[in-house]
Motif scaffolding. Structure first.
Motif, PDB file in Angstrom:
ATOM      1  N   PRO A  58      34.074  26.149  42.975  1.00 41.21           N
ATOM      2  CA  PRO A  58      34.602  25.656  41.692  1.00 41.21           C
ATOM      3  C   PRO A  58      35.852  26.418  41.223  1.00 41.21           C
ATOM      4  N   TYR A  59      36.076  27.628  41.748  1.00 45.88           N
ATOM      5  CA  TYR A  59      37.261  28.394  41.321  1.00 45.88           C
ATOM      6  C   TYR A  59      38.323  28.493  42.416  1.00 45.88           C
ATOM      7  N   ALA A  60      38.221  27.627  43.417  1.00 45.35           N
ATOM      8  CA  ALA A  60      39.258  27.587  44.457  1.00 45.35           C
ATOM      9  C   ALA A  60      40.585  27.238  43.794  1.00 45.35           C
ATOM     10  N   GLY A  61      41.598  28.025  44.078  1.00 45.12           N
ATOM     11  CA  GLY A  61      42.927  27.758  43.525  1.00 45.12           C
ATOM     12  C   GLY A  61      43.111  28.184  42.072  1.00 45.12           C
ATOM     13  N   ALA A  62      42.088  28.782  41.466  1.00 47.38           N
ATOM     14  CA  ALA A  62      42.187  29.174  40.053  1.00 47.38           C
ATOM     15  C   ALA A  62      43.148  30.351  39.868  1.00 47.38           C
ATOM     16  N   VAL A  63      43.731  30.421  38.678  1.00 51.30           N
ATOM     17  CA  VAL A  63      44.575  31.548  38.300  1.00 51.30           C
ATOM     18  C   VAL A  63      43.850  32.269  37.170  1.00 51.30           C
ATOM     19  N   ILE A  64      43.537  33.542  37.390  1.00 49.40           N
ATOM     20  CA  ILE A  64      42.622  34.264  36.504  1.00 49.40           C
ATOM     21  C   ILE A  64      43.301  35.517  35.957  1.00 49.40           C
ATOM     22  N   ALA A  65      43.212  35.701  34.641  1.00 48.15           N
ATOM     23  CA  ALA A  65      43.817  36.888  34.017  1.00 48.15           C
ATOM     24  C   ALA A  65      42.941  38.115  34.257  1.00 48.15           C
ATOM     25  N   LEU A  66      43.578  39.236  34.490  1.00 49.68           N
ATOM     26  CA  LEU A  66      42.857  40.492  34.673  1.00 49.68           C
ATOM     27  C   LEU A  66      43.522  41.554  33.809  1.00 49.68           C
ATOM     28  N   ALA A  67      42.777  42.064  32.830  1.00 45.28           N
ATOM     29  CA  ALA A  67      43.309  43.127  31.987  1.00 45.28           C
ATOM     30  C   ALA A  67      42.768  44.444  32.505  1.00 45.28           C
ATOM     31  N   THR A  68      43.601  45.261  33.038  1.00 44.29           N
ATOM     32  CA  THR A  68      43.143  46.564  33.500  1.00 44.29           C
ATOM     33  C   THR A  68      44.302  47.537  33.504  1.00 44.29           C
ATOM     34  N   LEU A  69      44.010  48.758  33.102  1.00 47.47           N
ATOM     35  CA  LEU A  69      45.007  49.825  33.187  1.00 47.47           C
ATOM     36  C   LEU A  69      44.812  50.587  34.480  1.00 47.47           C
ATOM     37  N   HIS A  70      43.714  50.309  35.166  1.00 49.76           N
ATOM     38  CA  HIS A  70      43.268  51.268  36.168  1.00 49.76           C
ATOM     39  C   HIS A  70      43.236  50.770  37.601  1.00 49.76           C
ATOM     40  N   GLY A  71      44.211  49.925  37.929  1.00 46.64           N
ATOM     41  CA  GLY A  71      44.414  49.539  39.326  1.00 46.64           C
ATOM     42  C   GLY A  71      43.246  48.832  39.980  1.00 46.64           C
ATOM     43  N   LYS A  72      42.393  48.158  39.194  1.00 51.50           N
ATOM     44  CA  LYS A  72      41.239  47.502  39.803  1.00 51.50           C
ATOM     45  C   LYS A  72      41.624  46.268  40.604  1.00 51.50           C
ATOM     46  N   ALA A  73      42.810  45.714  40.344  1.00 48.55           N
ATOM     47  CA  ALA A  73      43.218  44.476  41.017  1.00 48.55           C
ATOM     48  C   ALA A  73      43.085  44.628  42.532  1.00 48.55           C
ATOM     49  N   GLU A  74      43.447  45.795  43.020  1.00 47.94           N
ATOM     50  CA  GLU A  74      43.381  46.083  44.453  1.00 47.94           C
ATOM     51  C   GLU A  74      41.963  45.868  45.012  1.00 47.94           C
ATOM     52  N   ALA A  75      40.957  46.248  44.235  1.00 44.34           N
ATOM     53  CA  ALA A  75      39.566  46.112  44.680  1.00 44.34           C
ATOM     54  C   ALA A  75      39.026  44.697  44.442  1.00 44.34           C
ATOM     55  N   LEU A  76      39.514  44.040  43.391  1.00 49.83           N
ATOM     56  CA  LEU A  76      38.960  42.735  43.017  1.00 49.83           C
ATOM     57  C   LEU A  76      39.632  41.564  43.729  1.00 49.83           C
ATOM     58  N   ALA A  77      40.925  41.697  44.015  1.00 49.20           N
ATOM     59  CA  ALA A  77      41.707  40.554  44.506  1.00 49.20           C
ATOM     60  C   ALA A  77      41.207  39.953  45.827  1.00 49.20           C
ATOM     61  N   PRO A  78      40.815  40.774  46.844  1.00 54.98           N
ATOM     62  CA  PRO A  78      40.463  40.158  48.128  1.00 54.98           C
ATOM     63  C   PRO A  78      39.342  39.118  48.038  1.00 54.98           C
ATOM     64  N   ALA A  79      38.309  39.372  47.262  1.00 54.08           N
ATOM     65  CA  ALA A  79      37.195  38.419  47.157  1.00 54.08           C
ATOM     66  C   ALA A  79      37.672  37.099  46.551  1.00 54.08           C
ATOM     67  N   PHE A  80      38.603  37.185  45.598  1.00 55.11           N
ATOM     68  CA  PHE A  80      39.118  35.959  44.973  1.00 55.11           C
ATOM     69  C   PHE A  80      40.131  35.266  45.883  1.00 55.11           C
ATOM     70  N   ALA A  81      40.907  36.063  46.617  1.00 57.85           N
ATOM     71  CA  ALA A  81      41.870  35.477  47.558  1.00 57.85           C
ATOM     72  C   ALA A  81      41.132  34.658  48.621  1.00 57.85           C
ATOM     73  N   ALA A  82      39.928  35.110  48.976  1.00 58.91           N
ATOM     74  CA  ALA A  82      39.145  34.423  50.011  1.00 58.91           C
ATOM     75  C   ALA A  82      38.791  32.983  49.618  1.00 58.91           C
TER      76      ALA A  82
END
Ligand SMILES: [Zn+2]
Ligand SMILES: [Zn+2]
Length: 295
Positions: free
Chosen positions: A15-39
């Motif tokens: 259901p979230y294929a192709g979704a664009v999702i906001a991430l508010a973080t000061l602490h570089g979490k995008a690096e850890a979170l992005a791969p699962a969503f990129a998949a």
């Protein structure tokens, strides 16, 4: 045998294929979170200039006012407001002694996907004893020995030093990863501390704690899997485990124990729920957990 639907290329889409999702973080979490969503073909947009520390810091200068789940939702909403996106992602970690076992440190990380297009919050959590978390006071004559530094996972895991007791106007140094900087911070904090005592602790911000980063990456995979699970009744995404029921029978006497008997899965959209056997297949409790056999 290959499922004909899959073979024909019509496997149900996430259901979230192709979704664009906001991430508010000061602490570089995008690096850890992005791969699962990129998949699943989803993309994370880091919200610039959003100070998630206003919702509380681990080092205690700003106390967290809300329970962790609400804090995570509030963080996700900060990112959605900053980017104007209807989808937001955030995680919130808490650290402390395991409430069941006591002495063992426990890391609980909560992740939420707030979806205003469907009016849903999908939440997932991960508990782990694999954690680098701790702190100790250093009296004026104490030195930080290697054993303690190894226990903290220094220098891969950064440290925080502050004057003790820490009050308004106290000195705090974060993100310390070099011995010289650590020693200088201890000296500086000693000078502003009335008794010369300082407090040293692990810096639990995600980018400062690689153990926490690894757990966040695993949690992201679980959140994506859960977001891809539809409710059997209303088809809303995010169906999954929401709690457990105690009462696993004792292996010796058969009496119900406090150990988990079954898992409850529910839907936040329609309230449908389902009670299932433990995922690990365990059907009897260790008599050590039984109040009758082991009072
Ligand atoms: Zn028993
Ligand atoms: Zn439902």
């Amino acid at each position: 045998m290959t499922d004909p639907a899959v073979a024909a290329g019509s496997a149900p889409k996430h259901p979230y294929a192709g979704a664009v999702i906001a991430l508010a973080t000061l602490h570089g979490k995008a690096e850890a979170l992005a791969p699962a969503f990129a998949a699943i073909g989803a993309r994370l947009v880091t919200a610039e200039g959003v100070d998630t520390d206003t919702l509380g810091t681990f080092s205690g200068e700003i106390e967290r006012q809300l329970p962790p789940l609400d804090t995570a939702i509030a963080k996700a909403r900060l990112g959605m407001a900053a980017t104007g996106l209807p989808l937001g992602l955030a995680t919130e970690g808490s650290f402390g002694p395991d409430p069941m076992i006591g002495f063992l440190p426990l890391h609980r990380e909560i992740a939420v996907l707030v979806d205003d297009t469907r009016g849903l919050v999908i939440a997932e959590s991960l508990d782990s004893h694999q954690v680098r978390h701790g702190g100790c006071p250093l009296k004026v004559w104490d030195a930080l020995d290697q054993t303690r530094l190894d226990h903290f996972g220094f220098p891969d895991h950064a440290l925080i030093v502050r004057s003790e007791p820490f009050a308004a106007g106290g000195t705090i140094h974060k993100g310390l990863r070099e011995r010289a900087a650590l020693d200088a911070a201890i000296e500086a904090c000693r000078r502003t501390s009335p008794g010369g005592q300082v407090w040293v602790e692990t810096d639990m911000r995600a980018h400062m704690n690689p153990t926490r980063m690894q757990r966040i990456a695993l949690l992201a995979e679980r959140l994506v899997a859960r977001a891809g699970t539809g409710c059997p009744q209303c088809r809303a995404p995010g169906f999954g485990r929401t709690g457990v029921q105690p009462g696993l029978p004792c292996a010796d006497c058969g009496a119900p124990t406090a150990a988990t008997l079954s898992e409850v899965a529910s839907c936040r959209a329609c309230g449908f729920h389902d009670v299932r056997a433990r995922a690990d297949g365990l059907t009897e409790a260790d008599p050590a957990q039984c109040d009758l056999c082991n009072p």
